[in-house]
Motif scaffolding. Structure first.
Motif: not given
Length: 146
Positions: A112, A116, A122, A125-126, A129
């Protein structure tokens, strides 16, 4: 170790105790389908369930592995050794699960971050997760290898 003999022993003792597969399953925290598989000789209990299953049935671990009740008493040292082997095996499986989960969490987090950086986007959601991956690892550690 013969899964057919062990399964027949599990079924016979469970029936002698007037218990259903569901009763035994609830006590051990597994599904009744798992009990059915064991009894049919299709599978064998997870190493972490061997000792609780033997205790629940009122037999020794040696008898469970052998698939028959042993008339003469089992040497306590032998039974203790089997119990220790089962515990060490379960601990090793647990350790490998934790390690695999840490590797997966770190890999997902790195991917992730890399995505990004490459895309220049950016997004929140990352972070969610990555947090979820580490949440899984931490809760597994707290709850002793679910």
């Amino acid at each position: 170790m013969n899964t057919q003999k062990t399964g027949s022993l599990i079924a016979a003792i469970r029936k002698e105790q007037n218990r259903t597969q569901r009763d035994l399953a609830n006590e051990l925290g597994v599904s009744s389908a798992a009990i059915s598989k064991w009894e049919r000789g299709v599978g064998f209990p997870d190493v972490s369930l061997v000792e609780p299953l033997a205790e629940s049935l009122g037999i020794t671990i040696a008898e469970l592995f052998k698939g028959e009740q042993i008339e003469e008493s089992v040497d306590r040292e032998y039974e203790s050794l089997l119990s220790d082997v089962v515990k060490v095996s379960a601990d090793e499986i647990c350790r490998k699960k934790r390690l695999a989960n840490w590797i997966i969490a770190a890999t997902v987090a790195a991917l992730y971050v890399l995505i990004s950086v490459i895309t220049g986007r950016w997004e929140i959601t990352w972070v969610v997760w990555v947090a979820y991956c580490f949440y899984r690892v931490i809760t597994e550690h707290i709850f002793k290898c679910s």
